[in-house]
Design a protein around this motif. Sequence first.
Motif, PDB file in Angstrom:
ATOM      1  N   ARG A   1     -17.495 -40.509 -12.277  1.00  0.00           N
ATOM      2  CA  ARG A   1     -16.151 -40.457 -10.834  1.00  0.00           C
ATOM      3  C   ARG A   1     -15.628 -38.785 -10.438  1.00  0.00           C
ATOM      4  O   ARG A   1     -16.370 -37.931 -11.012  1.00  0.00           O
ATOM      5  CB  ARG A   1     -14.422 -41.065 -12.164  1.00  0.00           C
ATOM      6  CG  ARG A   1     -14.960 -39.029 -13.405  1.00  0.00           C
ATOM      7  CD  ARG A   1     -13.623 -38.909 -13.473  1.00  0.00           C
ATOM      8  NE  ARG A   1     -13.170 -38.439 -14.711  1.00  0.00           N
ATOM      9  CZ  ARG A   1     -13.394 -38.678 -15.715  1.00  0.00           C
ATOM     10  NH1 ARG A   1     -13.461 -40.158 -16.726  1.00  0.00           N
ATOM     11  NH2 ARG A   1     -13.234 -37.515 -16.772  1.00  0.00           N
ATOM     12  N   ASP A   2     -14.672 -39.590  -9.346  1.00  0.00           N
ATOM     13  CA  ASP A   2     -14.310 -37.857  -8.716  1.00  0.00           C
ATOM     14  C   ASP A   2     -13.203 -37.826  -9.092  1.00  0.00           C
ATOM     15  O   ASP A   2     -12.564 -38.715  -8.232  1.00  0.00           O
ATOM     16  CB  ASP A   2     -14.389 -38.118  -7.177  1.00  0.00           C
ATOM     17  CG  ASP A   2     -14.007 -37.215  -6.222  1.00  0.00           C
ATOM     18  OD1 ASP A   2     -14.055 -35.700  -7.056  1.00  0.00           O
ATOM     19  OD2 ASP A   2     -14.438 -36.904  -5.039  1.00  0.00           O
ATOM     20  N   PRO A   3     -12.480 -36.968  -9.765  1.00  0.00           N
ATOM     21  CA  PRO A   3     -11.300 -36.679  -9.864  1.00  0.00           C
ATOM     22  C   PRO A   3     -10.226 -36.576  -8.944  1.00  0.00           C
ATOM     23  O   PRO A   3      -9.259 -36.615  -8.720  1.00  0.00           O
ATOM     24  CB  PRO A   3     -11.165 -35.376 -10.715  1.00  0.00           C
ATOM     25  CG  PRO A   3     -12.045 -35.210 -10.311  1.00  0.00           C
ATOM     26  CD  PRO A   3     -13.326 -35.330  -9.436  1.00  0.00           C
ATOM     27  N   VAL A   4     -10.857 -36.230  -7.462  1.00  0.00           N
ATOM     28  CA  VAL A   4      -9.363 -36.136  -5.993  1.00  0.00           C
ATOM     29  C   VAL A   4     -10.482 -37.027  -5.937  1.00  0.00           C
ATOM     30  O   VAL A   4     -11.357 -38.033  -5.038  1.00  0.00           O
ATOM     31  CB  VAL A   4     -10.863 -34.615  -5.623  1.00  0.00           C
ATOM     32  CG1 VAL A   4      -9.797 -34.858  -4.216  1.00  0.00           C
ATOM     33  CG2 VAL A   4     -10.352 -33.981  -6.247  1.00  0.00           C
ATOM     34  N   PRO A   5      -8.939 -37.798  -5.188  1.00  0.00           N
ATOM     35  CA  PRO A   5      -9.047 -39.498  -4.209  1.00  0.00           C
ATOM     36  C   PRO A   5      -9.635 -38.676  -2.755  1.00  0.00           C
ATOM     37  O   PRO A   5      -9.349 -38.427  -2.119  1.00  0.00           O
ATOM     38  CB  PRO A   5      -8.042 -39.347  -3.689  1.00  0.00           C
ATOM     39  CG  PRO A   5      -6.610 -38.829  -4.575  1.00  0.00           C
ATOM     40  CD  PRO A   5      -7.604 -37.086  -5.311  1.00  0.00           C
ATOM     41  N   GLY A   6     -10.441 -40.244  -2.456  1.00  0.00           N
ATOM     42  CA  GLY A   6     -11.140 -39.803  -1.429  1.00  0.00           C
ATOM     43  C   GLY A   6     -12.197 -41.260  -2.143  1.00  0.00           C
ATOM     44  O   GLY A   6     -12.739 -41.838  -2.649  1.00  0.00           O
ATOM     45  N   MET A   7     -12.752 -40.714  -0.839  1.00  0.00           N
ATOM     46  CA  MET A   7     -14.570 -41.863  -0.430  1.00  0.00           C
ATOM     47  C   MET A   7     -15.420 -41.305  -1.559  1.00  0.00           C
ATOM     48  O   MET A   7     -15.905 -39.898  -1.487  1.00  0.00           O
ATOM     49  CB  MET A   7     -14.951 -41.971   0.360  1.00  0.00           C
ATOM     50  CG  MET A   7     -13.723 -42.731   1.855  1.00  0.00           C
ATOM     51  SD  MET A   7     -14.433 -42.989   3.859  1.00  0.00           S
ATOM     52  CE  MET A   7     -15.808 -43.849   3.333  1.00  0.00           C
ATOM     53  N   LEU A   8     -16.093 -42.161  -2.529  1.00  0.00           N
ATOM     54  CA  LEU A   8     -16.988 -41.361  -3.106  1.00  0.00           C
ATOM     55  C   LEU A   8     -18.232 -41.114  -2.603  1.00  0.00           C
ATOM     56  O   LEU A   8     -19.017 -40.173  -2.332  1.00  0.00           O
ATOM     57  CB  LEU A   8     -17.253 -42.518  -4.510  1.00  0.00           C
ATOM     58  CG  LEU A   8     -18.045 -41.900  -5.143  1.00  0.00           C
ATOM     59  CD1 LEU A   8     -17.581 -40.927  -6.066  1.00  0.00           C
ATOM     60  CD2 LEU A   8     -17.967 -43.229  -6.705  1.00  0.00           C
ATOM     61  N   ALA A   9     -18.276 -41.602  -1.145  1.00  0.00           N
ATOM     62  CA  ALA A   9     -19.362 -41.726  -0.864  1.00  0.00           C
ATOM     63  C   ALA A   9     -19.893 -40.364  -0.105  1.00  0.00           C
ATOM     64  O   ALA A   9     -20.733 -39.676  -0.124  1.00  0.00           O
ATOM     65  CB  ALA A   9     -20.104 -42.591   0.203  1.00  0.00           C
ATOM     66  N   LEU A  10     -18.816 -39.807  -0.102  1.00  0.00           N
ATOM     67  CA  LEU A  10     -18.563 -38.095   0.580  1.00  0.00           C
ATOM     68  C   LEU A  10     -18.038 -36.999  -0.378  1.00  0.00           C
ATOM     69  O   LEU A  10     -17.684 -36.482  -0.096  1.00  0.00           O
ATOM     70  CB  LEU A  10     -17.095 -37.838   2.008  1.00  0.00           C
ATOM     71  CG  LEU A  10     -17.261 -39.483   3.142  1.00  0.00           C
ATOM     72  CD1 LEU A  10     -16.443 -39.360   4.287  1.00  0.00           C
ATOM     73  CD2 LEU A  10     -18.322 -38.947   3.901  1.00  0.00           C
ATOM     74  N   SER A  11     -18.086 -37.345  -1.224  1.00  0.00           N
ATOM     75  CA  SER A  11     -17.616 -36.961  -3.052  1.00  0.00           C
ATOM     76  C   SER A  11     -18.770 -35.453  -3.231  1.00  0.00           C
ATOM     77  O   SER A  11     -20.093 -35.612  -2.925  1.00  0.00           O
ATOM     78  CB  SER A  11     -17.565 -37.637  -3.503  1.00  0.00           C
ATOM     79  OG  SER A  11     -16.745 -36.382  -5.186  1.00  0.00           O
TER      80      SER A  11
END
Length: 325
Positions: free
Chosen positions: A26-36
């Motif tokens: 998971r990415d704790p920061v909102p946004g597109m996972l593909a750009l994380s």
Amino acid sequence: MIEGVPSNGDHLGGVVTFGETMGLFRDPVPGMLALSRHVQLGMGGAESNVAIALSRLGTPVTWLGRVGRDSLGDLIRRELAAEGVNTVVIVDDDAPTGLMIKERRMASATRVWYYRAGSAGSRLEPADIPEDLIRGAGLLHVTGITPALSESAAQATRHAMRIAREAGVLVSFDLNYRSKLWGAAEARHTYLDLIGLADVVFAGESEAAIAVGVTGSVAETARRLGDLGPKQVIIKLGEHGCFASVNEVSYEQAAVTVTVEDTVGAGDGFVAGYLSELQRGSPVAVRLVTAVSVGAFACTVAGDWEGMPFRSELGLLGATEPVIR
């Protein structure tokens, strides 16, 4: 290979639960996972979320499940042990630990993808259930996720519930509908079977409607669920709190207002709060207050279980000072 089967009586009288716990990216920061560039590795699973919350609340708890002989399986075993959860783990040499990926596309919207077909957790079967463990428990907790994984997992769920019923052990069932695992019609068929084996049933409004086949008032839906057998029916209403029918007496409890970071795991925290107080012999009103409090805590932190509170922290929700020294 089975690891961690209790050799003493430490589990007696506690809660036993089982199901699939997966590795979690998971990415704790909102946004597109593909750009994380901030993807984190963790774990998650409804039953282990409940187990961790129970442990933090001081309730003895055992989690049973299958994991693969891989690093994700090692992570799950280590995290649960670190949280004080007794584990009975079947290490599967022929199947991997399942995987879950979460994308917080916006602060208010999370998307989840599961990679669990053929996973170790989906291969759970009746032979994996230690009957003495169930018979010695104070309460067995299961969810509707496990029987949706595979036919063998469904059989294991029924088997465990029947053992508990025959032994006079309380049975708790959280419907926990997952549309990516099965359709509503298939789920309803299984729900009707399992609800009749439960003493305590938890459901969201839409989940309860699937089970009873009709949409009505919360009180009417709870009554219909109670007609299937359970004496304690608790309808989770999210930000509106909950409604409960216990021994045909109705209760309502407002939610606790918090700044929401992530709602995943809130329902599991709610269930743990109620079951912890049930195990302590607390009145229904206290069970419901603790349930909404633990659920609220879970919403304040990103992650499935990381925000679950310790019992000593429950009073923080009413604190008036931002810094406690």
